[in-house]
Motif scaffolding. Structure first.
Motif, mmCIF file in Angstrom:
data_model
loop_
_atom_site.group_PDB
_atom_site.id
_atom_site.type_symbol
_atom_site.label_atom_id
_atom_site.label_comp_id
_atom_site.label_asym_id
_atom_site.label_seq_id
_atom_site.Cartn_x
_atom_site.Cartn_y
_atom_site.Cartn_z
ATOM 1 N N LYS A 10 0.772 -1.333 -0.063
ATOM 2 C CA LYS A 10 0.009 0.104 0.003
ATOM 3 C C LYS A 10 0.764 1.146 0.004
ATOM 4 O O LYS A 10 1.972 1.305 0.508
ATOM 5 C CB LYS A 10 -0.843 -0.241 1.119
ATOM 6 N N ILE A 11 0.334 2.486 -0.465
ATOM 7 C CA ILE A 11 0.817 3.758 -0.229
ATOM 8 C C ILE A 11 0.756 4.148 1.186
ATOM 9 O O ILE A 11 -0.374 3.833 1.890
ATOM 10 C CB ILE A 11 0.058 4.901 -1.105
ATOM 11 N N PRO A 12 2.047 4.389 1.744
ATOM 12 C CA PRO A 12 1.986 4.857 3.100
ATOM 13 C C PRO A 12 1.059 5.724 3.761
ATOM 14 O O PRO A 12 0.580 6.830 2.909
ATOM 15 C CB PRO A 12 3.314 5.493 3.577
ATOM 16 N N ASN A 13 0.147 5.449 4.747
ATOM 17 C CA ASN A 13 -1.135 6.346 5.117
ATOM 18 C C ASN A 13 -0.610 7.654 5.335
ATOM 19 O O ASN A 13 -1.599 8.638 4.932
ATOM 20 C CB ASN A 13 -1.732 5.692 6.386
ATOM 21 N N ASP A 14 0.475 7.835 5.798
ATOM 22 C CA ASP A 14 0.845 9.086 6.384
ATOM 23 C C ASP A 14 1.840 9.829 5.203
ATOM 24 O O ASP A 14 2.820 10.698 5.339
ATOM 25 C CB ASP A 14 1.846 9.256 7.623
ATOM 26 N N ILE A 15 1.650 9.566 3.900
ATOM 27 C CA ILE A 15 2.385 9.988 2.780
ATOM 28 C C ILE A 15 2.257 11.717 2.681
ATOM 29 O O ILE A 15 3.036 12.222 2.282
ATOM 30 C CB ILE A 15 1.787 9.618 1.537
ATOM 31 N N GLY A 16 1.156 12.209 3.507
ATOM 32 C CA GLY A 16 1.027 13.557 3.430
ATOM 33 C C GLY A 16 2.077 14.203 4.075
ATOM 34 O O GLY A 16 2.120 15.554 4.049
ATOM 35 N N LYS A 17 2.960 13.623 4.833
ATOM 36 C CA LYS A 17 3.943 14.057 5.740
ATOM 37 C C LYS A 17 4.966 14.873 4.639
ATOM 38 O O LYS A 17 5.862 15.559 5.001
ATOM 39 C CB LYS A 17 4.732 13.437 6.758
ATOM 40 N N LEU A 18 5.075 14.230 3.444
ATOM 41 C CA LEU A 18 6.083 14.525 2.334
ATOM 42 C C LEU A 18 5.629 16.014 1.947
ATOM 43 O O LEU A 18 5.267 16.238 0.732
ATOM 44 C CB LEU A 18 6.390 13.696 1.396
ATOM 45 N N LYS A 19 5.631 17.260 2.793
ATOM 46 C CA LYS A 19 4.878 18.367 2.303
ATOM 47 C C LYS A 19 5.590 19.115 1.228
ATOM 48 O O LYS A 19 5.130 20.079 0.934
ATOM 49 C CB LYS A 19 4.700 19.231 3.508
ATOM 50 N N SER A 20 6.910 18.852 0.870
ATOM 51 C CA SER A 20 7.486 19.471 -0.007
ATOM 52 C C SER A 20 7.513 18.708 -1.282
ATOM 53 O O SER A 20 8.339 19.316 -2.610
ATOM 54 C CB SER A 20 9.094 19.412 0.555
ATOM 55 N N LEU A 21 6.745 17.499 -1.511
ATOM 56 C CA LEU A 21 6.839 17.084 -2.812
ATOM 57 C C LEU A 21 6.214 17.805 -3.923
ATOM 58 O O LEU A 21 5.148 18.580 -3.658
ATOM 59 C CB LEU A 21 5.989 15.717 -2.626
#
Length: 642
Positions: A221-232
């Motif tokens: 799965k895509i990591p649930n906290d992918i949203g932490k990579l806020k510079s993407l």
């Protein structure tokens, strides 16, 4: 008179100044030099002479191309593809064969290692590269490196950019390695054979602006906290085996411009948080297993230009909020389960160029509001029960380049406004269109793809057809066309365009014989597929077909053909498929034809062929020769010797 005593204070000043200035080392460090020479020794082929200046007798800091040193200590800090630039001239196609030397790990002051695009560097990435603790940029992409990503990379704590794309790396991505990549801004591991899950530690790479893992075998799965990579800014996970849902946290990636998740195994509905990606310009979700309704929030993307939702199982109505996307250029939503009407709000999509809603369950007539979409260039509503009856005249007001309305309930004749349109790609197949092919068809000067197969047209091909100077792909199959094929084969060209790529006129009533000179016609010199089956053509198979050097598919089934199979067909070296069944062909099968190097399919069912089937390497089943009483030899019964 010169006074030597007056010189003493000046000499003393120079001596003191020298002591206080940094020393400039003239030659490179011996350890570094030996490491680089060992790398050269392991290179088996250097056709571009990239290492031509790397000589043991010269100073690697001064004369070796692609090597840069720190002038203060003589240590090598940069190693790059030498020879790529010479003055204003660039060597664009460089290559090098060999393996990477583990002694490169002795270049302890190295900050840049760029051995990308050498194409044939092979073998594993040395574990010793993990000793390069000063390394900030490592580029090994576009080679043939194999094995796994070294776990020693966890020591590269100063790394900012890592590109290992386009190799043959395998195994999983080490989780603990990513924990060390706190400074990495760009990470490229695409087009390898990497497997296993996306490391959970990836969410700690807070500096990451570009993550490219596409075209691997990554699962999970895509990591649930992918949203932490806020510079993407760019996230490409496409063409993998990723399953599960799209995490809701993805909406926190407010800087994201390009999101590519297509060609995976994603399920569940698209999260409403997708509408929070305020910087997004391209959204790729096609070719997954997404379900549920398309969220209304998708209409909140102020900068979106491209949306791909095709080949999923998305249901419900198209949200009217899509009409708020004033920057949208392309919308691909074909092969889903959308129902209902096309929203009238689509008329506000001023920048829209592509609208592909084919293979859904839309049932409404084509809304006239689309006339407001002045920039619409590609319209695909194929395989929807729209019940259009006729092609709406208001489409003539749009500067369409591609129009695809296959199986949309069209009836009657082609509208005359098509003659003055700019349409280059026209697919009206699988409808109930009828009547004659109009003479004004020759006025469609931009037409290069024409498919009206599976309709009810019934006429000869008008001589004006020759004026379609750009036409390269033609499908008239499954109609009631009659007369000669001459006007098709004698079509004019507009160099370099207008040479045929494919012709399919099967299942009609065209009469022959096939022109003897067909293989010598200028318009046919690049054709790859020629399908003339199920027409009462009669006559012989022209020998000149062997001159079609690009031909891959030849189908002449049930055409009433007589005579022998020309040996000259064996000159068409690219042929993969030959179907000559259900004719009156006689004589033997030419060895040169059945032994074509690329041949995959060979069928001569129900003819009058005789003699021994020549030995051949292609695996052709016995059923391909059925109905030829005079044939013998493998794969049929053995021939009897008198």
């Amino acid at each position: 008179m010169f006074n030597s005593k007056s010189l003493i204070p000046f000499v003393y000043f120079l001596f003191i100044a020298h002591l206080r200035s940094p020393l400039l080392v003239e030659s490179c460090n011996a350890i570094d030099k030996e490491a680089l020479l060992d790398f050269k020794r392991r290179i088996s082929d250097d056709p571009s002479q990239l290492l031509g200046t790397w000589l043991p007798t010269t100073d690697c800091c001064k004369t070796w191309e692609g090597v840069g040193c720190d002038r203060a200590n003589g240590r090598v800090i940069n190693v790059s593809r030498s020879g790529l630039q010479s003055g204003d001239d660039f060597i664009l196609d460089t290559s090098m064969s060999g393996t990477l030397s583990p002694f490169l790990g002795n270049l302890t002051y190295l900050t840049l290692l760029d051995l990308s695009n050498l194409k044939e560097l092979n073998g594993p990435i040395p574990f010793e590269l993990g000793k390069l603790s000063h390394l900030t940029q490592l580029f090994l992409d576009t080679n043939m490196l194999n094995g796994s990503i070294p776990t020693s990379f966890s020591n590269l704590k100063n790394l900012k950019r890592l590109f290992l794309n386009r190799n043959s790396l395998s195994g999983s991505i080490p989780n603990f390695v990513f924990q060390s990549f706190t400074l990495v801004t760009e990470l490229g591991l695409s087009e390898n054979h990497l497997s296993g899950p996306i490391p959970s530690s990836i969410v700690h790479m807070k500096s990451l602006t570009k993550l490219d893992l596409h075209d691997n075998k990554i699962s999970g799965k895509i990591p649930n906290d992918i949203g932490k990579l806020k510079s993407l800014i760019e996230l490409d996970l496409s063409i993998n085996r990723i399953n599960g849902n799209i995490p809701y946290s993805i909406g926190k990636l407010s800087k994201l411009i390009d999101l590519s998740l297509d060609h995976n195994r994603l399920t569940e509905p698209i999260p409403s948080s997708i509408g929070q990606l305020v910087s997004l310009q391209a959204l790729g979700l096609g070719n997954n297993q997404l379900i549920g309704n398309l969220p209304d929030s998708i209409g909140n993307l102020p900068k979106i230009q491209h949306i791909s939702l095709d080949n999923n199982m998305i249901t419900g109505r198209l949200p009217s909020s899509l009409g708020h996307l004033t920057t949208l250029i392309n919308l691909f939503a074909s092969n889903n389960r959308f129902v209902g009407q096309i929203p009238k709000s689509f008329g506000g999509l001023k920048s829209l160029m592509t609208l592909d809603l084919s293979r859904n369950q839309l049932v409404s007539p084509l809304p006239e509001q689309l006339t407001k979409v002045h920039d619409l260039q590609i319209l695909d509503l194929s395989y929807n029960p729209l019940g259009l009856v006729s092609i709406p005249n208001w489409l003539s007001k749009i500067n369409l380049f591609r129009l695809m309305l296959a199986k949309t309930g069209l009836k009657g004749q082609l509208p005359r406004w098509l003659s003055s349109s700019s349409i280059g790609y026209l697919d009206l197949s699988s409808n109930k269109l009828e009547g004659k092919l109009p003479t004004w068809i020759g006025n469609m000067s931009e037409l290069w793809f024409f498919n009206v197969s599976h309709n009810r047209f019934y006429s000869t091909i008008p001589k004006e057809f020759k004026n379609l100077r750009l036409l390269s792909d033609l499908d008239l199959s499954s109609n009631k066309f009659s007369g000669s094929l001459e006007n098709i084969f004698d079509k004019n060209v507009d160099e370099p365009r207008g040479h045929y790529n494919s012709i399919d006129v099967s299942n009609n009533m065209f009469k022959g014989p096939i022109e003897k000179n067909i293989g010598n016609k200028h318009v046919m010199d690049s054709i790859t597929s020629l399908i003339l089956s199920y027409n009462p053509l009669g006559g012989n198979i022209p020998k000149s077909i062997g001159n079609l050097t690009q031909l891959q598919v030849l189908e002449l089934v049930h055409d009433g053909l007589t005579g022998m199979i020309p040996e000259e067909i064996g000159n068409a070296k690219e042929v993969k498929t030959i179907k000559l069944s259900r004719n009156y062909l006689s004589g033997s099968i030419p060895s040169k034809v059945i032994n074509l190097g690329n041949l995959e399919v060979f069928q001569v069912i129900r003819n009058k062929l005789s003699g021994e089937i020549p030995e051949h390497t292609t695996n052709i089943p016995a059923s391909s020769f059925f109905g030829n009483a005079g044939l013998c030899g493998a794969p049929l019964r053995p021939c009897t010797r008198s």
